[in-house]
Design a protein around this motif. Structure first.
Motif, short mmCIF file in Angstrom:
data_model
loop_
_atom_site.label_atom_id
_atom_site.label_comp_id
_atom_site.label_asym_id
_atom_site.label_seq_id
_atom_site.Cartn_x
_atom_site.Cartn_y
_atom_site.Cartn_z
N VAL A 129 0.83 -1.20 0.00
CA VAL A 129 0.00 0.00 0.00
C VAL A 129 0.87 1.26 0.00
O VAL A 129 0.63 2.19 -0.78
N ASP A 130 1.87 1.30 0.85
CA ASP A 130 2.72 2.49 0.94
C ASP A 130 3.48 2.74 -0.36
O ASP A 130 3.66 3.90 -0.76
N ALA A 134 -6.50 -0.77 -7.01
CA ALA A 134 -6.75 0.62 -6.64
C ALA A 134 -7.78 0.72 -5.53
O ALA A 134 -7.63 1.50 -4.58
N GLY A 135 -8.84 -0.07 -5.65
CA GLY A 135 -9.88 -0.05 -4.62
C GLY A 135 -9.35 -0.52 -3.28
O GLY A 135 -9.68 0.05 -2.23
N ARG A 142 -9.06 1.90 0.11
CA ARG A 142 -9.68 1.58 1.39
C ARG A 142 -8.66 1.62 2.53
O ARG A 142 -8.98 2.03 3.64
N MET A 143 -7.44 1.19 2.22
CA MET A 143 -6.39 1.18 3.26
C MET A 143 -5.82 2.58 3.49
O MET A 143 -5.48 2.93 4.62
N ARG A 144 -5.69 3.33 2.41
CA ARG A 144 -5.09 4.66 2.48
C ARG A 144 -5.92 5.65 1.65
O ARG A 144 -5.59 5.94 0.50
N PRO A 145 -7.01 6.16 2.20
CA PRO A 145 -7.88 7.07 1.43
C PRO A 145 -7.14 8.27 0.86
O PRO A 145 -7.50 8.78 -0.21
N ASP A 146 -6.08 8.73 1.54
CA ASP A 146 -5.34 9.89 1.05
C ASP A 146 -4.62 9.60 -0.26
O ASP A 146 -4.28 10.53 -1.02
#
Length: 384
Positions: free
Chosen positions: A97-98, A216-217, A221-225
Motif C-alpha cells: 500500500v505504501d 486501486a480499490g 480503502r487502506m489509504r484514502p489519502d
C-alpha cells in the motif's frame, strides 16, 4: 554420492520441511519427497483472512489451509499451521500500500519470499531441526563450484526465479526447489498419480490478498489519502484531464489512462507529491540506463560485465552492462533503450540462466554512450 536434494546421506536421514500453500505445486513437492523416502513435515502459513474462505485463486487462507491439511493427512506426514497474519500485514500488505501510494510499483511476491517465507518461516524451520525447506517455486537449485546456485526453471514459461532475487546465500543453502526441472502438466500428472485432491485446483492469482484484483480499490480503502485526484499532463506540458489517484497507474501503462489524444499514450512518470500523472508517446519513456538500489547478490557481477537483465516480470530479458557498482546501489546501461522502467519494480540480473542477484529500481535515466556512470547524480533527465 549426493541424494536428490544435494545431501551426502540417504533420504530417510534428511528431515525436510515443505512450505504447503494448499495448491498443487507445493502438494506435489511434499508427495514427491515423501515417495523418495525423506522425513517430510508440512508447514502452512495463515497469512490473511478476509472472509474469502472459498475464493478461487487464493493461497494461504481458508480453503487453502484445509487443502494443505488434507494433503498432509493423505501423505501421512506431520503438518503445522502457523499464524503469520500480523507479520504478513506488516511486511507485505503495508509495504504494498505504501509503495503504490508513493507512485511506485511494488512486487508483493518478492517481499513475501524475502521477509516471510525465507525469513521468519525459514528461522522456524531451522528451530524444528530440518535440513532444508522445500517450496513449490519453479526454479532450479544446484551445486556449483563455489556452492549453491539459483537458476531459471527448465520450463521458462513457468520460471519464478525473478521473484527469488532477494534470497541470500545463507538462505539458498537451506532452500530446495524440487519442481525446477518439471513443467506444469507434469506436476499435475504427478498430483493425479499420488491421488491428491488438489490435482485440478487452479493456480493462485497474481496478488493473493486482493479478492477481486481491484488493486486501486484495495489501496484506497487502506489509504484514502492515496486516492487524491490530480492532473494528467502530456510530456509537452499540455493538461489532458484529471485522474482519481496515482495509485491507479504504473509507469509504462497504456490502457485505462482516461484521456483521449491523437496518439497512443503511455504513463511516463508519476509524481505522488503533486498528484500528477505524466503521459506521452512510448519513446518519451525510453531510457538507456537505470539506477538500482538495495542490491542483493548471490554472485557479484563484474563492473563492465554484459548481463541478461529483467526489469519487469512479464518482460523478457534484455542485454545490459553493469556500468558501475557501489555499496548500496548499481547502474545498468542497456544495449538498446528500454521503455516502461517502473520505480519500485525489481531489476534482476542473470548470467545465462544463473541468477546473480538484483535490486529495486530507483529511477531510469537517459545518458549518452560516452558519458560516465551517473549513479548518484541528477544531471541526466529522469524518464521514470
Amino acid at each position: 554420492m549426493l541424494n536428490s536434494l544435494g545431501f551426502a546421506r540417504p533420504p530417510h536421514e534428511c528431515r525436510i520441511a515443505v512450505a504447503m500453500s494448499g495448491g498443487v505445486d507445493s502438494s506435489v513437492v511434499a508427495a514427491l519427497l515423501k515417495s523418495q523416502g525423506y522425513d517430510v513435515v508440512g508447514i502452512t502459513l495463515r497469512l490473511y483472512d478476509q472472509g474469502q474462505v472459498s475464493r478461487k485463486g487464493s493461497c494461504c487462507a481458508g480453503v487453502d489451509i484445509a487443502d494443505a491439511q488434507a494433503t498432509a493427512a493423505s501423505l501421512d506426514i506431520p503438518h503445522y499451521v502457523l499464524d503469520f497474519e500480523e507479520r504478513f500485514r506488516r511486511a507485505v500488505i503495508d509495504d504494498f500500500v505504501d509503495t503504490y501510494a508513493a507512485g511506485r510499483t511494488p512486487i508483493p511476491c518478492v517481499r513475501c519470499n524475502e521477509r516471510v517465507k525465507f525469513g521468519d518461516l525459514l528461522d522456524i524451520a531451522r528451530d524444528m531441526g530440518v535440513d532444508a525447506l522445500a517450496t513449490g517455486h519453479y526454479a532450479r537449485w544446484c551445486l556449483g563450484p563455489d556452492g549453491p546456485e539459483l537458476h531459471k526453471a527448465h520450463d521458462l514459461n513457468r520460471d519464478q526465479s525473478y521473484f527469488l532475487f532477494a534470497t541470500t546465500p545463507a538462505q539458498l543453502a537451506q532452500l530446495r526447489f524440487p519442481l525446477g526441472e518439471m513443467t506444469k502438466p507434469e506436476v499435475r500428472s504427478q498430483a493425479l498419480r499420488f491421488g491428491l485432491r488438489v490435482a485440478d485446483k487452479q493456480d493462485s492469482q497474481d496478488i493473493c490478498f486482493i479478492p477481486d484484483r481491484d488493486h486501486a480499490g484495495f489501496i484506497a480503502r487502506m489509504r484514502p489519502d492515496a486516492a487524491k485526484s490530480g492532473d494528467i499532463v502530456h510530456v509537452d506540458g499540455q493538461r489532458l484531464g484529471r485522474h482519481q489517484g496515482v495509485l491507479r497507474y504504473t509507469v509504462g501503462q497504456r490502457r485505462g489512462l482516461g484521456v483521449a489524444a491523437g496518439e497512443r499514450l503511455y504513463v511516463i512518470e508519476l509524481d505522488a507529491a503533486k498528484a500528477r500523472v505524466t503521459v506521452g508517446p512510448r519513446d518519451a519513456g525510453e531510457a538507456s540506463a537505470m539506477i538500482v538500489r538495495q542490491p542483493n547478490w548471490l554472485a557479484v557481477p563484474r563492473a563492465g560485465q554484459t548481463l541478461n537483465v529483467r526489469h519487469r516480470y512479464n518482460e523478457g530479458d534484455v542485454p545490459g552492462t553493469l556500468a558501475r557498482l557501489e555499496e548500496g546501489a548499481f547502474e545498468i546501461r542497456f544495449t538498446r533503450p528500454q521503455a516502461g522502467i517502473a520505480p519500485g519494480q525489481a531489476c534482476v540480473l542473470y548470467d545465462e540462466t544463473r541468477l546473480l542477484g538484483g535490486g529495486w529500481i530507483e529511477r531510469s535515466v537517459r545518458v549518452q554512450a560516452d558519458e560516465p556512470a551517473a549513479l548518484f547524480t541528477d544531471q541526466t533527465a529522469a524518464s521514470g
